[in-house]
Enzyme design. Structure first.
Site, PDB file in Angstrom:
ATOM      1  CB  THR A  80      34.122   5.308  31.162  1.00 13.82           C
ATOM      2  OG1 THR A  80      34.508   5.052  29.807  1.00 13.82           O
ATOM      3  CG2 THR A  80      35.252   6.077  31.820  1.00 13.82           C
ATOM      4  CG  HIS A  81      29.802   3.292  34.302  1.00 12.01           C
ATOM      5  ND1 HIS A  81      28.565   2.904  33.882  1.00 12.01           N
ATOM      6  CD2 HIS A  81      29.941   4.569  33.867  1.00 12.01           C
ATOM      7  CE1 HIS A  81      27.974   3.894  33.210  1.00 12.01           C
ATOM      8  NE2 HIS A  81      28.805   4.915  33.189  1.00 12.01           N
ATOM      9  CG  ASN A  82      37.019   2.052  34.822  1.00 10.19           C
ATOM     10  OD1 ASN A  82      36.659   2.988  34.122  1.00 10.19           O
ATOM     11  ND2 ASN A  82      37.598   0.993  34.330  1.00 10.19           N
TER      12      ASN A  82
END
Lengths: 243, 589
Positions: free
Chosen positions: B514-516
Site C-alpha cells: 500500500t505504498h502507492n
C-alpha cells in the site's frame, strides 16, 4: 533446537499470567466472559438460515473432504469445528452480500484473470449457482448427488472444480468458472476453521489448539524475548472462552 | 442547487495523518479549519481489547479499508489493455475513516536517504548515458535533506519512534544504520525487542558483512508523551498491528498522537461520511472557492473555503485533481500535462524458510518487529554495473502470526488431510527474508480518469496504468541473489522463493504493497510536476496536496515518515509566507 519450558516454570508462568487475564467486562468493550459458558451449537442440530436443505447437504459433504475430521487422522476437521455454520452466517454478513465491493457494470469477462474477478455475483450467488452446477454435474456424470458419492469420487469432483475440468459454461453458467466457486468454498472453509469462534466456526478453538495459536490473548510482553521456546498457554477467544 | 455551509478559512479533505497534521498546524496559525472525512468516525475506543484481535474482521474482510463500492480503481498494465475495475481490494489496501491508513498501518517509520531525495542528480552523476531505460522519468524531489530534517525529527517525536540511531550529526553510532542521513537528534525511544527470526537474520547478515539494525518503529517500546501532550503506552507485542487498530495506545496513529489534542481546539471541526467529489474553482480557474461533497444523507453540499488541502490517500488526491480540473491531465503520448504523471509503487519479494525444530512464536510480535539493512540503497553499492538504478530494504520482519494467513510450502496440498498435516507442521516454524524495492517512474506508468466506470455519484473512477519494468525486474533478481546468500547461511529445512522476475506482470489479485505514490508530484519545474516544492498546485494556488502523491518516484523504504515531514514542510511555508501573501509560492518561469 526448541526447548519445552520445564514443569516448574510452566506452572509459574500459568499462575502469573492467569492474573493478567481480565475476567470482568471492560469499559466500553466486550465482556470477556459473558458468553463463555454458552456452548457452541451442535452441527447436527443447526438449522441453516441462508442455505437450503440440499445446499446444506452438499456443504457438509464438501467441507468434510476439504478439511477431513478426526476420523480421518490427527486434528479436528471442518465438521468437528462447525465450519458449515460459519459459512451459513457469512452469507448473511456484509461479505455475503458483497456490500463493500464494486459491483457496477459493465462486466467484462474477457480480461486477464490477473486483473481480478469480474463476474457479477456476490458470494451468496456464487454459492447458490456453484452448488447447483456441481450437483447438476454429479447427476449427469454419476447419477447421484455429490453427498451420495463415495469419498474418492467426491475428491475427484472437487479437483475437477479446482482445475476447471468441470465446465460450468456447458452446464449453463457462463459468467463464473468452476474454479471461481471452488476458490470461494476453499478460502471460506479455511477462514471458518481458523477464525475466532465468535464467527461460528473453530468450535472450542480446536483448530487453534492444533496449530498452537493463542487466539485473542494479544499480550506477550513477557514472552517476546523467550526465543525458540514453545508457548505454554492455550488460546482464549473474543468471548473469553479458554482452551 | 446544492446546500451551502458557512465559509471556513481552510477545508481539509481526508482526516488521516496528513489531514491531522495540517489541522494542527493551520489551527496553530489561527485559521478556522474544517476537515471532511468520507469514512466513519474512529477513535481508540473502537479498537479497545479484545475487539481488534479479530483476524477475520480486520485482516481478511478489511473492515478498516476503503470500500471499492465507494471508489474502485480501474487497472491495466499498458496503454493498449482495457482497464478493469478492482472490484474487491487486493494488491493494495488504502485506509478509510478517521485516521485513514494511519490507523491500520504496520508502523514502520523510516526516513529516506539524502540520495533518495535527489535521485535524478545522483543518476546523472553515477550512470553513463544510455544505461538506464529511456522511458524512465525520475526527478529530484526539489527539497533537500537539510530542509526536511527538522520535520522528520518533529514527526518522529510525535510518534515516539523507537529504534537505534546510526548517524548522529555525522557520527556513526554502533548498532544503527551507518547509511542513514545525519540525524539532529537520536531516536526518541530505544528499539523494540528482537524475536527469534530477527536474531537469526541479524547474525547471518553480519556474517556476510552487512549492517543490520532494528526496523525503525512507530510501535513504541516505552511509555511516551509526545509534543502535543498525547500519551502512548509501551507495546505489548499483541500480534494484531498491520491491518488492525491498536488495542493498546502503542501504535502511533492520528487518533493516538494528534486528534484528541486537535479536537480540543475551538477553531477545528470535522464531519464524517462527507465524501468530497470535487474542488470548485473560480471562473478564471486560478483559485478554488471550496469543495462539493455528498453528506451522509446523500445530499450534495457546497463548502466554501479560502484554502483547500487535499489530504486523502495519494490515489484519491490525484483523482480529485483530475475530476476538478486542477492542472492539466498527463498525456503519455505527447508527454504533456502533469496530473497523473509519474505514478510509482514498490516491488516486493522474499524467501520463505521453514525450520522444523525452531519455534518462532509469530503471534508474539509488534507490527514493525524486524531487522533490516540498507547496504543496498542507492549510492551504497554499484548498481550501475548491474544495469539498474534503485535499491532495496533487505529485512526479516514478523508483522503477525494470525493463522488464516499461515504461509505453507507450495508443494503441500491446499486441502484434504495433507493440508491439515502441513498446517500443524509448519505453523510457527516459518520465517521470511524479504526485500522491499524501489520503483522508478516511467512514461506509461500513470493515472488518469476511466472512460467507462463511475462511482455512485457519477464521477469517473481513477484509472491506473502500471506494470513492472525491466529496471525493477533486474533489481529484483539482484536482490534475490543476495537473499539466497543469507538463506544459505541459515540453512532452513525447506525454502522457496517468491520474486517478480523477467516476464512477470503486475497482478492485482494478491497483496503487494500500500505504498502507492506519485501522480501529483512535487518539483521545481511546472512542466514535469503538478505541485511546486511546497506541495502547492502550480495552477490553483490555494490548493495544497500533501501525500505520497508528491513522490516523483518511489524509494525502497516505507513512505509515512517522508509524507509527514513533507506535510510539516508545506505547513511551515503556508504559515510563514502564504497566509501573509496568498499567491503562487514559486514562479512558473
Amino acid at each position: 533446537m526448541a526447548s519445552q519450558p520445564d514443569n516448574m516454570s510452566r506452572r509459574a508462568f500459568l499462575r502469573g499470567s492467569a492474573t493478567l487475564i481480565p475476567t470482568v467486562g471492560l469499559a466500553g468493550g466486550i465482556s470477556l466472559t459473558a458468553q463463555a459458558d454458552e456452548p457452541a451449537p451442535n452441527l447436527s442440530e443447526y438449522q441453516p438460515v441462508f442455505f437450503g436443505e440440499d445446499e446444506w447437504s452438499f456443504l457438509l459433504a464438501a467441507c468434510d473432504r476439504l478439511i477431513p475430521g478426526e476420523h480421518a487422522g490427527s486434528g479436528p476437521g471442518a465438521l468437528d469445528t462447525n465450519v458449515p455454520i460459519f459459512l451459513d452466517r457469512q452469507m448473511d454478513s456484509p461479505y455475503g452480500h458483497a456490500e463493500r465491493w464494486y459491483m457496477e457494470g459493465p462486466f467484462d469477462l474477457d480480461g486477464s484473470p490477473d486483473l481480478g474477478f469480474q463476474y457479477p455475483y456476490s458470494p451468496r450467488e456464487v454459492y447458490q449457482k456453484g452448488i447447483a452446477m456441481t450437483q447438476q454435474y454429479c447427476r449427469q456424470e454419476h447419477g447421484k448427488r455429490f453427498e451420495q458419492l463415495d469419498g474418492d469420487t467426491q475428491d475427484a469432483v472437487l479437483k475437477g472444480l479446482e482445475a476447471n475440468d468441470i465446465n460450468f459454461a456447458s452446464l449453463g453458467e457462463r459468467q463464473m468458472q468452476a474454479s471461481d466457486f471452488f476458490s470461494h468454498l476453499l478460502e471460506n472453509t479455511k477462514e471458518g476453521y481458523l477464525s475466532d469462534p465468535i464467527h461460528g466456526g473453530n468450535k472450542h478453538m480446536a483448530a487453534w489448539k492444533m496449530v498452537g495459536f493463542p487466539g485473542a490473548r494479544a499480550s506477550y510482553r513477557d514472552w517476546v524475548d523467550q526465543h525458540d521456546v514453545e508457548y505454554p498457554l492455550g488460546p482464549v477467544s473474543l468471548n473469553g472462552e479458554r482452551g | 442547487m446544492a446546500k451551502q455551509q458557512p465559509r471556513v478559512d481552510a477545508v481539509i479533505v481526508g482526516l488521516g495523518w496528513t489531514g491531522s497534521i495540517m489541522g494542527m498546524e493551520l489551527t496553530d496559525a489561527g485559521l478556522n479549519v474544517l476537515a471532511l472525512e468520507r469514512g466513519a468516525d474512529r477513535s481508540n475506543a473502537d479498537f479497545a481489547y479484545p475487539k481488534a484481535a479479530d483476524e477475520l474482521q480486520y485482516g481478511i474482510r478489511h473492515t478498516m479499508m476503503q470500500k471499492p463500492k465507494q471508489s474502485a480503481v480501474t487497472i491495466r498494465r499498458n496503454l493498449d489493455e482495457r482497464a478493469l475495475p478492482q472490484r474487491k481490494l487486493g494488491a493494495f489496501l488504502p485506509g478509510d475513516g478517521v485516521g485513514g491508513a494511519g490507523a491500520h498501518w504496520t508502523g514502520v517509520l523510516i526516513r529516506p536517504t539524502p540520495t533518495d531525495l535527489q535521485l535524478k542528480s545522483f543518476a546523472d552523476q553515477a550512470f553513463e548515458p544510455g544505461v538506464l531505460q529511456d522511458d524512465m522519468q525520475i526527478q529530484d524531489f526539489g527539497v533537500t535533506w537539510d530542509e526536511l530534517e527538522p520535520h522528520f525529527t518533529f514527526f518522529e517525536n510525535v510518534c515516539g519512534q523507537s529504534g537505534t540511531t546510526g548517524n548522529l550529526r555525522g557520527e556513526t553510532q554502533e548498532g544503527g544504520d551507518p547509511f542513514e542521513g545525519p540525524r539532529s537528534e537520536p531516536y526518541p525511544l530505544p528499539a523494540l525487542q528482537d524475536t527469534q527470526n530477527t536474531e537469526m537474520f541479524d547474525k547471518a547478515a553480519r556474517q556476510l558483512g552487512y549492517h543490520p539494525f532494528p526496523n525503525p518503529s512507530a510501535n513504541v517500546s516505552r511509555a511516551w508523551t509526545n509534543p502535543y501532550g498525547m500519551q502512548l503506552g509501551p507495546c505489548n507485542y499483541c500480534g494484531f498491528c498491520s491491518r488492525y487498530g491498536c488495542v493498546n495506545y502503542s501504535k502511533a496513529s492520528p487518533q493516538t498522537c494528534i486528534l484528541n489534542a486537535l479536537k480540543q481546539r475551538s477553531n477545528f471541526a470535522y464531519r464524517t461520511h462527507a465524501n468530497v467529489t470535487r474542488v470548485e474553482l473560480a471562473a478564471d480557474g486560478k483559485t478554488a472557492t471550496g469543495v462539493t461533497y455528498i453528506d451522509e444523507n446523500g445530499e450534495e453540499v457546497f463548502q466554501p473555503a479560502d484554502m483547500v488541502i487535499l489530504a486523502s490517500y495519494a490515489l484519491n488526491n490525484v483523482r480529485l485533481m483530475l475530476n476538478s480540473g486542477i492542472g492539466q491531465m498527463y498525456d503519455p503520448v505527447s508527454r504533456t500535462g502533469t496530473v497523473g504523471r509519474n505514478y510509482a509503487y514498490q516491488i516486493g519479494g522474499g524467501i520463505h524458510m521453514y525450520f522444523d525444530d525452531i519455534e518462532f512464536n509469530p503471534f508474539a510480535t509488534a507490527g514493525a518487529t524486524g531487522r533490516m539493512f540498507n547496504d543496498f540503497s542507492p549510492g551504497n553499492f554499484d548498481s550501475a554495473s548491474h544495469g539498474f538504478i534503485g535499491g532495496a530494504k533487505m529485512h526479516s520482519s514478523q508483522a503477525s502470526g494470525t493463522p488464516i494467513k499461515t504461509p505453507l510450502p507450495k508443494d503441500t496440498p491446499s486441502w484434504g488431510q495433507g493440508y491439515k498435516d502441513a498446517l500443524q507442521k509448519y505453523y510457527g516454524h516459518h520465517m521470511k527474508l524479504s526485500m522491499t524495492g524501489s520503483v522508478m517512474s516511467y512514461r506509461t506508468n500513470m493515472l488518469d480518469l476511466d472512460p467507462t466506470w463511475k462511482d455512485p455519484y457519477g464521477m469517473p473512477l481513477l484509472r491506473m496504468t502500471f506494470d513492472w519494468k525491466e529496471n525493477e525486474l533486474k533489481l529484483s533478481r539482484f536482490m534475490r541473489d543476495r537473499l539466497r546468500e543469507i538463506a544459505d547461511v541459515l540453512k532452513p529445512d525447506h525454502m522457496e522463493e517468491s520474486f517478480q522476475l523477467n516476464g512477470d506482470h503486475f497482478k492485482v489479485t494478491s497483496y503487494v504493497s500500500t505504498h502507492n505514490v506519485g501522480g501529483a508530484v512535487m518539483g521545481t519545474d511546472p512542466s514535469n510536476s503538478a505541485l511546486n516544492r511546497y506541495l502547492q498546485s502550480w495552477d490553483v494556488h490555494n490548493v495544497f496536496v500533501p501525500g505520497g502523491n508528491a513522490f516523483p518516484q518511489n524509494f525502497q523504504a516505507n513512505p509515512t515518515d517522508l509524507i509527514a515531514a513533507l506535510t510539516y514542510w508545506s505547513a511551515k511555508k503556508i504559515k510563514e509566507d502564504y497566509l501573509k501573501n496568498p499567491g503562487p509560492l514559486m514562479s512558473r518561469a
